[in-house]
Enzyme design. Structure first.
Site, mmCIF file in Angstrom:
data_model
loop_
_atom_site.group_PDB
_atom_site.id
_atom_site.type_symbol
_atom_site.label_atom_id
_atom_site.label_comp_id
_atom_site.label_asym_id
_atom_site.label_seq_id
_atom_site.Cartn_x
_atom_site.Cartn_y
_atom_site.Cartn_z
ATOM 1 C CB CYS A 83 -13.395 2.883 -6.338
ATOM 2 S SG CYS A 83 -14.913 2.884 -5.360
ATOM 3 C CB CYS A 86 -16.602 6.593 -7.530
ATOM 4 S SG CYS A 86 -14.960 6.563 -6.777
ATOM 5 C CB CYS A 131 -13.272 4.863 -2.300
ATOM 6 S SG CYS A 131 -13.169 5.949 -3.741
ATOM 7 C CB CYS A 134 -17.606 6.984 -3.749
ATOM 8 S SG CYS A 134 -17.005 5.293 -3.554
ATOM 9 C CB CYS A 154 -6.306 -7.015 3.945
ATOM 10 S SG CYS A 154 -7.122 -8.602 3.802
HETATM 11 ZN ZN LIG Z 1 -15.020 5.147 -4.871
#
Ligand SMILES: [Zn+2]
Length: 167
Positions: A83, A86, A131, A134, A154
């Site tokens: 991510c 984060c 995510c 976060c 995707c």
């Molecule tokens: Zn994240």
């Protein structure tokens, strides 16, 4: 008298069972609702400092990058896609495949890395992917992917950073 007492006892037991069921039902409803709090949280001003404008638009405003615009489309090394908000590892390179859509695509996320929610925007019913740590928007998941899962995650490449395996 005995049967009357038995009836009252049963009624009380049923009543408390019903009350317990109601509480469970409420908790289930609360858990099914979109999570509003995440382990990593920042204000929009803080996110603006941490992210590029493009990353902010996708991760925090559910934007979509232009197809074929991400260098991660052509990332074929072994490693993990994390991510950009984060740094939580989200996808392993082994799960990546070329969907031809112009967005980095995967058959499955790493365990516990992402969550999904229903997205009815743009006149479509889609499953939004974000995510776990976060809450940053990553993309959508569709059920037209290849084996082994049949799923196509995707993803917006700009929402992720690639971390190659260095061993
Ligand atoms: Zn994240």
């Amino acid at each position: 008298m005995q049967s009357r007492r038995g009836f009252l006892f049963q009624a009380a037991a049923l009543g408390s069972l019903a009350a317990a069921g109601l509480v469970v039902g409420r908790q289930r409803l609360a858990m099914a609702a979109p999570a509003q709090t995440f382990e990593v949280q920042h204000s929009d001003a803080q996110w603006h400092q941490l992210l590029t404008d493009e990353q902010f638009d996708v991760l925090r405003r559910e934007g979509t990058e232009r197809p074929f615009s991400s260098p991660l489309n052509n990332e074929h090394r072994r490693g993990r896609f994390a991510c950009a908000g984060c740094q939580l590892p989200l996808f392993a390179s082994e799960a990546k495949f070329d969907s031809g859509t112009g967005w980095p695509s995967f058959t499955a996320p790493l365990a516990g890395a992402v969550d999904t929610s229903r997205d009815s925007s743009l006149g479509m019913e889609r499953n939004e992917v974000h995510c776990h740590r976060c809450g940053g928007h990553l993309g959508h998941v569709f059920d037209d992917g290849p084996a082994p899962t049949g799923l196509r995650y995707c993803m917006n490449g700009v929402a992720m950073v690639f971390v190659p395996v260095t061993a």
